[in-house]
Design a protein around this motif. Structure first.
Motif, PDB file in Angstrom:
ATOM      1  N   UNK A 119       0.835  -1.207   0.000  1.00 59.28           N
ATOM      2  CA  UNK A 119       0.000   0.000   0.000  1.00 59.28           C
ATOM      3  C   UNK A 119       0.870   1.257   0.000  1.00 59.28           C
ATOM      4  N   UNK A 120       1.929   1.224   0.769  1.00 57.28           N
ATOM      5  CA  UNK A 120       2.846   2.367   0.822  1.00 57.28           C
ATOM      6  C   UNK A 120       3.498   2.588  -0.540  1.00 57.28           C
ATOM      7  N   UNK A 121       3.952   1.495  -1.153  1.00 59.42           N
ATOM      8  CA  UNK A 121       4.622   1.599  -2.446  1.00 59.42           C
ATOM      9  C   UNK A 121       3.699   2.207  -3.490  1.00 59.42           C
ATOM     10  N   UNK A 122       2.442   1.810  -3.489  1.00 60.39           N
ATOM     11  CA  UNK A 122       1.492   2.322  -4.486  1.00 60.39           C
ATOM     12  C   UNK A 122       1.336   3.830  -4.364  1.00 60.39           C
ATOM     13  N   UNK A 123       1.179   4.344  -3.139  1.00 57.64           N
ATOM     14  CA  UNK A 123       1.006   5.787  -2.965  1.00 57.64           C
ATOM     15  C   UNK A 123       2.312   6.535  -3.188  1.00 57.64           C
ATOM     16  N   UNK A 124       3.399   5.959  -2.740  1.00 60.37           N
ATOM     17  CA  UNK A 124       4.709   6.586  -2.937  1.00 60.37           C
ATOM     18  C   UNK A 124       5.018   6.731  -4.420  1.00 60.37           C
ATOM     19  N   UNK A 125       4.768   5.672  -5.201  1.00 61.68           N
ATOM     20  CA  UNK A 125       5.084   5.677  -6.620  1.00 61.68           C
ATOM     21  C   UNK A 125       4.195   6.649  -7.391  1.00 61.68           C
ATOM     22  N   UNK A 126       2.970   6.857  -6.913  1.00 60.93           N
ATOM     23  CA  UNK A 126       2.045   7.768  -7.595  1.00 60.93           C
ATOM     24  C   UNK A 126       2.394   9.226  -7.364  1.00 60.93           C
ATOM     25  N   UNK A 127       3.321   9.510  -6.494  1.00 58.82           N
ATOM     26  CA  UNK A 127       3.798  10.876  -6.238  1.00 58.82           C
ATOM     27  C   UNK A 127       2.655  11.827  -5.886  1.00 58.82           C
ATOM     28  N   UNK A 128       1.719  11.321  -5.067  1.00 58.52           N
ATOM     29  CA  UNK A 128       0.645  12.180  -4.585  1.00 58.52           C
ATOM     30  C   UNK A 128      -0.610  12.156  -5.418  1.00 58.52           C
ATOM     31  N   UNK A 129      -0.588  11.532  -6.586  1.00 61.79           N
ATOM     32  CA  UNK A 129      -1.759  11.541  -7.458  1.00 61.79           C
ATOM     33  C   UNK A 129      -2.944  10.802  -6.852  1.00 61.79           C
ATOM     34  N   UNK A 130      -2.685   9.852  -5.953  1.00 68.52           N
ATOM     35  CA  UNK A 130      -3.785   9.131  -5.304  1.00 68.52           C
ATOM     36  C   UNK A 130      -3.797   9.406  -3.803  1.00 68.52           C
ATOM     37  N   UNK A 131      -3.096  10.450  -3.401  1.00 66.51           N
ATOM     38  CA  UNK A 131      -3.067  10.820  -1.994  1.00 66.51           C
ATOM     39  C   UNK A 131      -2.097   9.981  -1.179  1.00 66.51           C
ATOM     40  N   UNK A 132      -2.074  10.244   0.128  1.00 66.75           N
ATOM     41  CA  UNK A 132      -1.174   9.531   1.035  1.00 66.75           C
ATOM     42  C   UNK A 132      -1.926   9.012   2.257  1.00 66.75           C
ATOM     43  N   UNK A 133      -3.166   8.629   2.038  1.00 69.39           N
ATOM     44  CA  UNK A 133      -3.986   8.177   3.162  1.00 69.39           C
ATOM     45  C   UNK A 133      -3.383   6.959   3.841  1.00 69.39           C
ATOM     46  N   UNK A 134      -2.964   5.962   3.049  1.00 69.75           N
ATOM     47  CA  UNK A 134      -2.426   4.751   3.644  1.00 69.75           C
ATOM     48  C   UNK A 134      -1.037   5.004   4.230  1.00 69.75           C
TER      49      UNK A 134
END
Length: 736
Positions: A47-62
Motif C-alpha cells: 500500500x505504501x509503495x502504491x502511494x509513494x510511486x504515484x507521487x501524490x496523485x492518489x493521496x497519502x492516506x495509507x
C-alpha cells in the motif's frame, strides 16, 4: 497384463497408475511449494509503495495511516515514502518521527528529512559560526524569523532541517542513529558559510556523542559518521576550509580497526575517512605513505587519488602504487601518474603498463598515451603498433590502441583505421570511427556514417561534425530516419550547429512525429533534442507544433509551448495527459521478490548472481525480475565499463539512450552504493529505463541520487572481468 500405447511407446497397463502419478507430480509439487500468504507488513508495504510511486496523485492516506503502525518496519517504510516525495512541505510530519521509540524508524526519519530539504536559506544575521560549539539550538529560527520567512505558516522553513537533525544528536542513545544523523547532516544542501560551519560543528558533536555512548569504535556507527564527513568535505567549494576539529575526527576515523585489519566494515570507515581528508586537502606525503601500508586495497587506492592532487611531491607514492598487487590500485596510480604527465614528465610508466596482466590497467594506460606521450612519440608509436599488431590481445586493447595512435600520430594511423573499419564487430567499428574523427579521415567517416549499426553511425557523425562540419549535412539528414534515439539526437544537434540554414524543418518534424507515435516515455530525450533543433532551425508553422501541446510528456508540451510563444508572441496552454503508469507490485509479488535472485549468465565469463532488494526499491526490483523472466536481457551487453567506477548495460541498442519503454520512478534509499550493489541508470529524476549498473568500488558520491534494487551475492569476480561488449547470454530468475 495388457498394454496401452502412449505415442509410439507401449506401456504395461499396470504402469498407467504410475504414469498418472508422474503426470500429476508437477501439479502436486506446485501445490506443495505454494508460497505462504504475504505478511501483514508486506501488505502494508504494498500500500505504501502504491502511494509513494504515484507521487501524490492518489493521496497519502495509507502512508499516513501506516505512520501509526505497531510494526516499526512499516513505520520506517512509511516515513521513507514521505521523504521520497522530496517535498519540503512535509518536514514537520517527517520530523515528528525522530522521536519514534524504534531506532530503525528514527534512522529512516533522518534520511527522509534530508531528502526533503530544500536549498537552505542563509542563516539569520544574529547567528554566527563562532556561536556554534555543539548542539545547534542557536540555529533554530525565532518566531519573528519564522513569521518573516513567508505567508505560508504551515510550511517549514528549509533551514529547520539542520537544527532538527543537529539537536537530536545530544538526545540520541542509539549509536546507529547517531551515525545516520551524521550521514544526513553531511549531505544537507546549504548556502553560505554559516550553514557550512553549523553542519561541521554538528558532525563533530556526533563524534563526541559516540564517545559518550562508548560506541566510538563501532564500525557501523562510525561508517555513518564517516559518510557524513566525506560528503561534507566533498561538497566544499574552493574557498571553503574544513574546520580543524572535523579534520582531527577524520584522522581518528582513519585508525578504525587498525591498518592491518581485514574487517570490511572497518576498512570502509578508513576509506571514507581518507576520502574526506583528500577532499579537505589534509593528506601530506607522510600520510600517503602510511595509507600505502594499509591491508585494504580501497584505502591504498584512496592514497593514489590524494596523490594525484600533489603532483611531483607524491611521485614516490605514485610509483609504489604502480606496483601494487591489486589492479584497482594500479589503475588509480596510473591516473595519478597521468596527472603528472600533463605537467611535462615522461611516459615510460604508462608504456610499461601496456604489458600489465589486468585489462583495466591496460585500458587506463591506453587512454593516457595520447595526452601524456606527445614528447615521446617514437617509443609511444612503437608500443601502440605492437598492441595493434598483437594476435593474442583482446580486440578492446587493439581498438583503444588505434584511438590512442590517432591522437599521437594521426598520419600513421590511416591504414589501421581502414582495416578496423571493416571489422565484423560493431564495437570495433565504432572505435574506428572515433579514431577516424581524431585523425581527420573524412572518407572513412562518410563510409561508416552509413553503417548498419547505429552506434557506429553515431560515432561517425560525431567525427564528421569535427572534421567536415556542414559538409556532412546529407549524412546528418539521413540519420534522422533512424529509430535509434542516440543517433538521431546527435544528427539533430549537428544539423542545428553546422547546417541550420540548409536544413528542411520538415525532416526534423517527420522524425519527431515518428518517435512520438511510438509513445515511449523513455524517448523523451530524443524528442526534446528534435524540438530544440526545430526551434533553432526555424521555418515551422504554428500547426506543426500545436499537436504537441497535448503531448503525453509534460517536458515536450512545455517546450512546444515555448517555441510557439517565441514564434507567435502568444501564450499557448498545454492540455496533455500522461501515459498510464505501470502498476506497482502487490503484497504477494513483494513477498516473492524478497527471496528472488536474478542470475546473469555471461558469455565466456561465468555467472553473476544478484539478490533483489525489494525492501529498498520494490517497483524497480519487480521490473528487473519481470524483464529478466521475459528474456529481455538475453543477448544484450554491458556497453559501458569504467574501471574503478561501474559497469553499465541492458540496453537493446547498447547505448545510453535506448531501454524499456516506460519510465520507472526513483526509489532513493539510505543504503550506500557499496561495491557490488546494483543500481538503476537514469538521466534525471524518475527516468529509469531498465538499464542497470553494478558498482565496482564504493561509489558514495552516487548515494541519495540513484536507486539501488539489488546486490551481487556471488560472481563479483565475473563483474570485475566484464569488459566493453560483454554479452549477457541469458538472465535466469530463481524464485523461492
Amino acid at each position: 497384463m495388457g498394454t496401452v500405447r502412449l505415442g509410439s511407446v507401449r506401456l504395461r497397463t499396470g504402469e498407467r497408475a504410475r504414469l498418472a502419478v508422474l503426470a500429476l507430480a508437477p501439479l502436486l509439487a506446485s501445490c506443495a511449494d505454494t508460497p505462504p500468504p504475504p505478511s501483514a507488513a508486506q501488505v502494508a508495504y504494498a500500500e505504501i509503495v502504491a502511494e509513494e510511486d504515484a507521487r501524490g496523485d492518489i493521496g497519502f492516506e495509507r502512508v499516513r495511516a501506516h505512520l501509526e503502525s505497531e510494526d516499526p518496519v512499516v513505520r520506517a517504510m512509511a516515513v521513507r515514502a514521505l521523504g521520497r516525495q522530496e517535498d519540503a512541505g512535509r518536514l514537520a510530519q517527517v520530523g515528528e518521527m525522530l522521536d519514534d521509540p524504534n531506532p530503525a524508524v528514527r534512522m529512516a526519519a533522518a534520511a527522509a528529512l534530508a531528502q526533503s530539504a530544500p536549498s537552505l536559506a542563509p542563516l539569520p544575521p544574529s547567528v554566527r559560526p563562532a556561536d556554534v560549539q555543539g548542539p545547534v539550538e542557536l540555529l533554530a529560527p525565532t518566531p519573528d524569523e519564522q513569521a518573516a520567512s513567508g505567508p505560508d505558516s504551515d510550511r517549514d522553513d528549509g533551514a529547520a532541517v539542520l537544527p532538527l537533525l543537529a539537536a537530536r544528536i545530544g538526545q540520541e542513545t542509539d549509536p546507529g542513529v547517531v551515525g545516520a544523523l551524521a550521514t544526513n547532516l553531511g549531505r544537507l544542501p546549504f548556502t553560505g558559510a554559516e550553514h557550512r560551519a553549523a553542519r561541521g560543528a554538528a558532525l563533530a558533536a556526533a563524534w563526541r556523542r559516540l564517545g559518550e555512548l562508548a560506541a566510538d569504535r563501532d564500525p557501523l556507527a562510525l561508517a555513518g559518521l564517516a559518510r557524513g564527513i566525506e560528503t561534507f568535505a566533498r561538497s566544499a567549494g574552493p574557498e571553503d576550509v574544513v574546520a580543524r576539529e572535523l579534520v582531527e575526527v577524520a584522522r581518528s576515523l582513519l585508525e578504525t580497526g587498525g591498518e592491518s585489519s581485514g574487517d570490511p566494515a572497518s576498512a570502509r570507515v578508513r576509506r571514507l575517512a581518507a576520502a574526506a581528508l583528500t577532499h579537505a586537502g589534509e593528506l601530506a606525503g607522510e600520510d600517503l605513505a602510511g595509507l600505502l601500508e594499509d591491508a585494504d586495497w580501497g584505502v591504498r587506492r584512496q592514497a593514489m587519488i590524494a596523490a594525484a592532487r600533489q603532483g611531483a611531491a607524491a611521485s614516490g607514492v605514485i610509483s609504489a602504487g604502480l606496483g601494487d598487487p591489486d589492479a584497482r590500485v594500479r589503475v588509480e596510480a596510473l591516473r595519478a601518474h597521468g596527472e603528472r604527465e600533463s605537467r611535462g614528465e615522461g611516459c615510460l610508466a604508462i608504456l610499461l603498463a601496456l604489458d600489465d596482466s589486468d585489462p583495466d590497467v591496460v585500458a587506463t594506460a591506453l587512454d593516457l598515451v595520447a595526452g601524456a606521450c606527445q614528447s615521446y612519440r617514437g617509443p609511444a608509436i612503437t608500443n601502440l603498433e605492437a598492441v595493434l599488431d598483437g594476435r593474442d590481445g583482446d580486440w578492446r586493447s587493439r581498438a583503444r590502441a588505434l584511438f590512442a595512435l590517432a591522437g599521437i600520430a594521426p598520419d600513421e594511423a590511416g591504414d589501421h583505421i581502414r582495416r578496423f573499419a571493416g571489422d565484423g564487430n560493431p564495437f570495433v567499428r565504432a572505435w574506428a570511427a572515433r579514431a577516424a574523427g581524431r585523425a581527420g579521415e573524412a572518407e572513412v567517416l562518410r563510409g561508416l556514417a552509413g553503417d548498419e549499426d547505429p552506434n557506429v553511425r553515431e560515432a561517425a557523425l560525431q567525427g564528421l561534425g569535427e572534421v567536415v562540419g556542414g559538409d556532412g549535412r546529407d549524412a546528418y539528414l539521413a540519420a534522422l530516419e533512424s529509430d535509434d534515439p542516440q543517433l538521431v539526437m546527435t544528427a539533430s544537434r549537428l544539423l542545428s550547429r553546422h547546417a541550420a540554414e540548409e536544413t528542411p524543418v520538415s525532416a526534423l518534424l517527420a522524425s519527431l512525429a515518428r518517435f512520438t507515435s511510438a509513445r515511449r516515455e523513455t524517448e523523451r530525450d530524443v524528442r526534446v533534442a528534435l524540438l530544440v533543433a526545430i526551434g533553432e532551425v526555424g521555418g515551422f508553422s504554428a500547426g506543426d507544433l500545436t499537436p504537441y501541446l497535448a503531448d503525453f510528456d509534460d517536458v515536450v508540451r512545455n517546450l512546444a509551448a515555448n517555441w510557439l510563444f517565441e514564434s507567435t508572441g502568444t501564450v499557448h496552454e498545454t492540455t496533455g495527459t500522461s501515459l498510464p503508469h505501470t502498476p506497482t507490485p502487490d503484497a504477494a509479488r513483494i513477498a516473492e521478490l524478497a527471496g528472488t535472485q536474478v542470475i546473469l549468465h555471461m558469455a565466456d565469463l561465468g555467472a553473476i548472481v544478484i539478490r533483489l532488494r525489494p525492501d529498498l526499491a520494490a517497483t524497480n526490483a519487480d521490473r528487473f525480475a519481470r524483464l529478466a523472466a521475459e528474456g529481455y536481457f538475453d543477448g544484450l551487453t554491458f556497453h559501458r565499463v569504467v574501471p574503478n567506477f561501474v559497469i553499465q548495460g541492458g540496453s537493446p541498442h547498447a547505448n545510453e539512450y535506448m531501454g524499456d519503454g516506460p519510465y520507472s520512478r526513483d526509489e532513493i534509499s539510505d543504503h550506500p552504493h557499496w561495491r557490488g550493489t546494483v543500481g538503476l541508470s537514469t538521466r534525471g529524476r524518475d527516468t529509469g529505463d531498465a538499464q542497470i549498473f553494478i558498482n565496482l568500488v564504493d561509489n558514495v558520491r552516487l548515494d541519495f541520487n540513484y536507486t539501488i534494487y539489488g546486490e551481487v551475492v556471488d560472481g563479483m569476480e565475473v563483474v570485475d572481468a566484464v569488459q566493453e561488449g560483454a554479452v549477457i547470454e541469458r538472465a535466469e530468475v530463481i524464485t523461492p
